[in-house]
Write an enzyme that holds these catalytic residues in place. Structure first.
Site, PDB file in Angstrom:
ATOM      1  N   CYS A 156       0.823  -1.225   0.000  1.00 18.09           N
ATOM      2  CA  CYS A 156       0.000   0.000   0.000  1.00 18.09           C
ATOM      3  C   CYS A 156       0.852   1.268   0.000  1.00 18.09           C
ATOM      4  O   CYS A 156       0.344   2.348  -0.314  1.00 18.09           O
ATOM      5  CB  CYS A 156      -0.931   0.021   1.201  1.00 18.09           C
ATOM      6  SG  CYS A 156      -2.169  -1.259   1.095  1.00 18.09           S
TER       7      CYS A 156
HETATM    8  N1  CO8 Z   1     -19.495  -9.079   9.502  1.00 16.39           N
HETATM    9  C1  CO8 Z   1     -19.888  -9.158  10.794  1.00 16.39           C
HETATM   10  N2  CO8 Z   1     -19.041  -9.416  11.812  1.00 16.39           N
HETATM   11  C2  CO8 Z   1     -17.749  -9.603  11.507  1.00 16.39           C
HETATM   12  C3  CO8 Z   1     -17.253  -9.530  10.171  1.00 16.39           C
HETATM   13  C4  CO8 Z   1     -18.198  -9.263   9.156  1.00 16.39           C
HETATM   14  N3  CO8 Z   1     -17.837  -9.175   7.868  1.00 16.39           N
HETATM   15  N4  CO8 Z   1     -15.927  -9.760  10.190  1.00 16.39           N
HETATM   16  C5  CO8 Z   1     -15.573  -9.960  11.455  1.00 16.39           C
HETATM   17  N5  CO8 Z   1     -16.656  -9.871  12.265  1.00 16.39           N
HETATM   18  C6  CO8 Z   1     -16.731 -10.052  13.729  1.00 16.39           C
HETATM   19  C7  CO8 Z   1     -15.574 -10.890  14.233  1.00 16.39           C
HETATM   20  O1  CO8 Z   1     -15.890 -12.259  14.161  1.00 16.39           O
HETATM   21  C8  CO8 Z   1     -15.438 -10.387  15.651  1.00 16.39           C
HETATM   22  O2  CO8 Z   1     -16.392 -11.027  16.467  1.00 16.39           O
HETATM   23  P1  CO8 Z   1     -16.029 -11.423  18.004  1.00 16.39           P
HETATM   24  O3  CO8 Z   1     -15.793 -10.107  18.684  1.00 16.39           O
HETATM   25  O4  CO8 Z   1     -17.247 -12.139  18.440  1.00 16.39           O
HETATM   26  O5  CO8 Z   1     -14.780 -12.244  17.913  1.00 16.39           O
HETATM   27  C9  CO8 Z   1     -15.816  -8.919  15.572  1.00 16.39           C
HETATM   28  O6  CO8 Z   1     -16.586  -8.772  14.357  1.00 16.39           O
HETATM   29  C10 CO8 Z   1     -14.623  -8.011  15.520  1.00 16.39           C
HETATM   30  O7  CO8 Z   1     -13.687  -8.502  14.513  1.00 16.39           O
HETATM   31  P2  CO8 Z   1     -12.277  -7.868  14.266  1.00 16.39           P
HETATM   32  O8  CO8 Z   1     -11.551  -7.732  15.546  1.00 16.39           O
HETATM   33  O9  CO8 Z   1     -11.578  -8.577  13.150  1.00 16.39           O
HETATM   34  O10 CO8 Z   1     -12.755  -6.447  13.712  1.00 16.39           O
HETATM   35  P3  CO8 Z   1     -11.997  -5.084  13.721  1.00 16.39           P
HETATM   36  O11 CO8 Z   1     -12.803  -4.133  14.505  1.00 16.39           O
HETATM   37  O12 CO8 Z   1     -10.553  -5.195  14.035  1.00 16.39           O
HETATM   38  O13 CO8 Z   1     -12.110  -4.653  12.166  1.00 16.39           O
HETATM   39  C11 CO8 Z   1     -10.725  -4.594  10.196  1.00 16.39           C
HETATM   40  C12 CO8 Z   1     -11.514  -5.462  11.172  1.00 16.39           C
HETATM   41  C13 CO8 Z   1     -11.713  -3.693   9.463  1.00 16.39           C
HETATM   42  C14 CO8 Z   1     -10.009  -5.489   9.206  1.00 16.39           C
HETATM   43  C15 CO8 Z   1      -9.720  -3.710  10.977  1.00 16.39           C
HETATM   44  O14 CO8 Z   1      -8.984  -4.495  11.866  1.00 16.39           O
HETATM   45  C16 CO8 Z   1      -8.749  -2.982  10.072  1.00 16.39           C
HETATM   46  O15 CO8 Z   1      -9.122  -2.262   9.160  1.00 16.39           O
HETATM   47  N6  CO8 Z   1      -7.435  -3.114  10.354  1.00 16.39           N
HETATM   48  C17 CO8 Z   1      -6.417  -2.444   9.578  1.00 16.39           C
HETATM   49  C18 CO8 Z   1      -6.135  -3.253   8.387  1.00 16.39           C
HETATM   50  C19 CO8 Z   1      -5.304  -2.564   7.374  1.00 16.39           C
HETATM   51  O16 CO8 Z   1      -5.115  -1.380   7.360  1.00 16.39           O
HETATM   52  N7  CO8 Z   1      -4.772  -3.291   6.481  1.00 16.39           N
HETATM   53  C20 CO8 Z   1      -4.024  -2.710   5.420  1.00 16.39           C
HETATM   54  C21 CO8 Z   1      -3.551  -3.774   4.675  1.00 16.39           C
HETATM   55  S1  CO8 Z   1      -3.555  -3.477   3.050  1.00 16.39           S
HETATM   56  C22 CO8 Z   1      -1.959  -3.421   2.423  1.00 16.39           C
HETATM   57  O17 CO8 Z   1      -0.993  -3.143   3.017  1.00 16.39           O
HETATM   58  C23 CO8 Z   1      -1.821  -3.777   0.997  1.00 16.39           C
HETATM   59  C24 CO8 Z   1      -2.011  -5.189   0.781  1.00 16.39           C
HETATM   60  C25 CO8 Z   1      -2.165  -5.474  -0.644  1.00 16.39           C
HETATM   61  C26 CO8 Z   1      -3.489  -5.235  -1.216  1.00 16.39           C
HETATM   62  C27 CO8 Z   1      -4.116  -6.435  -1.673  1.00 16.39           C
HETATM   63  C28 CO8 Z   1      -5.501  -6.541  -1.862  1.00 16.39           C
HETATM   64  C29 CO8 Z   1      -6.290  -7.741  -2.007  1.00 16.39           C
END
Ligand code: CO8
Length: 373
Positions: A156
């Site tokens: 990214c």
């Molecule tokens: N719907 C409903 N509930 C869900 C879903 C969903 N889709 N997904 C997860 N949950 C639930 C989980 O099961 C969990 O439940 P419980 O508490 O019961 O265990 C709860 O929701 C919370 O889950 P998370 O802790 O996973 O949720 P977060 O609040 O952390 O949010 C995110 C998840 C949105 C992924 C967040 O952590 C985030 O955005 N983190 C930063 C990620 C980031 O910036 N990544 C960048 C990487 S990209 C990059 O560098 C380039 C890569 C190359 C690109 C390639 C592309 C394909």
């Protein structure tokens, strides 16, 4: 030393948008089908049931409301759940180059430049569609640019790394002008069957033209006051796709060669990396963070961007201090911070300071400090 400026940007937006509701409806159909097919094993406790996704969760956890894709039909077909493209012959422009041409031409036009004014084409993005020849050389060919081009991948953060390479080349005189192009077909390596990440990415392509300030003819010019890059190894965002996959024994599971991450850890670890990078970079340039009019941050997660801006400014950012495009575009990897810049720089005034900061897998982070002239 030669003063260098960004004199034009371009954006290619794919033709199809997918709302959270559309994406979630497809995912939930897949979940129903999976759970029905595995009903006995689920009842016996040997296979865990899949939980449904939800639009509310997606908006709350990420700020994303929709995303653009190059192919919508395949992504939303529960039997497919991935984009599908006609295989092109070697003589046709590849998809990345098709996207790159549109963005590059717009950047050139905005800068008042022609392809013959450019010597250096850099394709800087997360995933190249092939090993070689370089996408940049193909793009250079179709633009009719003589000179040189190469590809670079720093996930990214690629566009920020690309801008530094372009600025250095122009400053040192190895190129009269340089184009940094970031075509991202993130949908091609996203696992649409994974609830944790199926909503994160979208497709787009950006382009940035870098040239000497002295000879620039563009009406809008941002002088680059400095660039700074940083990397630190982490396995928390990973994609194991590569040409050795076919040779590996045992073969990797199919989802190991798609994007996967520890989202929570990424959030926690990347926020300090990005905010400290911006603050130290500004400080070393003799600039106070609150003298910066606008921050163009990588568009991965709304909460992450709010926290980074808050850490940098020491207060909550105002509504237009760190513009958001991820609500409409989702995470477009390297294109994200440039989309924010492209869409939200016109109203900046002469003398206003701005920072473009991109961060992501690697970990990698890059900051570009600019002043509107
Ligand atoms: N719907 C409903 N509930 C869900 C879903 C969903 N889709 N997904 C997860 N949950 C639930 C989980 O099961 C969990 O439940 P419980 O508490 O019961 O265990 C709860 O929701 C919370 O889950 P998370 O802790 O996973 O949720 P977060 O609040 O952390 O949010 C995110 C998840 C949105 C992924 C967040 O952590 C985030 O955005 N983190 C930063 C990620 C980031 O910036 N990544 C960048 C990487 S990209 C990059 O560098 C380039 C890569 C190359 C690109 C390639 C592309 C394909």
């Amino acid at each position: 030393m030669k003063r260098v400026a960004i004199t034009g940007t371009g954006l290619f937006t794919p033709p199809h948008s997918i709302s959270n509701d559309e994406l979630v409806a497809c995912y939930n159909r897949y979940v129903e089908r999976y759970n029905a097919e595995h009903a006995e094993d689920i009842a016996a406790g040997t296979v865990p049931a899949l939980a449904p996704s939800s639009s509310e969760f997606i908006v709350k956890a990420s700020g994303i409301k929709s995303r653009y894709v190059m192919d919508k039909e395949g992504v939303l077909d529960v039997d497919v759940m991935r984009p599908r493209y006609r295989t092109r012959s070697d003589d046709e422009p590849s998809i990345l180059v098709e996207m790159g041409l549109a963005a590059a031409r717009q950047a050139l036009e905005r800068a008042g430049r022609k392809p013959e004014d450019v010597d250096f084409v850099l394709v800087a993005c997360s995933n190249m569609q092939r090993g070689y020849p370089a996408m940049a050389v193909e793009l250079q060919h179709h633009l009719g640019i003589t000179g040189y081009g190469y590809d670079m991948n720093v996930a990214c953060a690629s566009a920020a790394f690309g801008i530094q390479a372009a600025v250095d080349a122009v400053r040192m005189g190895s190129a009269r002008a340089a184009l940094v192009v970031s075509p991202e077909v993130c949908s091609g390596h996203l696992n649409f069957r994974n609830r944790d990440c199926h909503f994160i990415f979208g497709d787009a392509c950006t382009a940035v033209l870098v040239e000497p300030l002295e000879t620039a003819v563009a009406p809008v010019r941002f002088e680059v006051l400095g660039t700074r890059l940083q990397t630190q190894f982490s396995n928390n965002i990973r994609n194991n796709f590569g040409f050795l996959n076919a040779c590996e024994i045992p073969p990797r599971p199919w989802d190991d060669v798609l994007f996967h991450q520890e989202g929570r850890k990424v959030f926690k670890e990347v926020v300090p990396i990005a905010s400290e990078l911006i603050v130290s970079h500004l400080t070393d340039l003799g600039l106070a963070p609150d003298s910066v009019r606008r921050f163009f941050l990588h568009q991965a997660n709304l909460g992450m961007n709010q926290l980074i801006s808050k850490r940098v400014l020491g207060r909550d950012p105002g509504p237009d201090e760190a513009p958001v495009t991820l609500d409409e575009y989702a995470n477009t990897s390297s294109a994200g911070s440039v989309i924010a810049f492209h869409k939200h720089h016109e109203d900046l005034r002469s003398g206003d300071l701005a920072v473009l900061c991109a961060f992501g897998a690697g970990y990698s982070a890059g900051s570009v400090v600019m002043k509107r002239l």
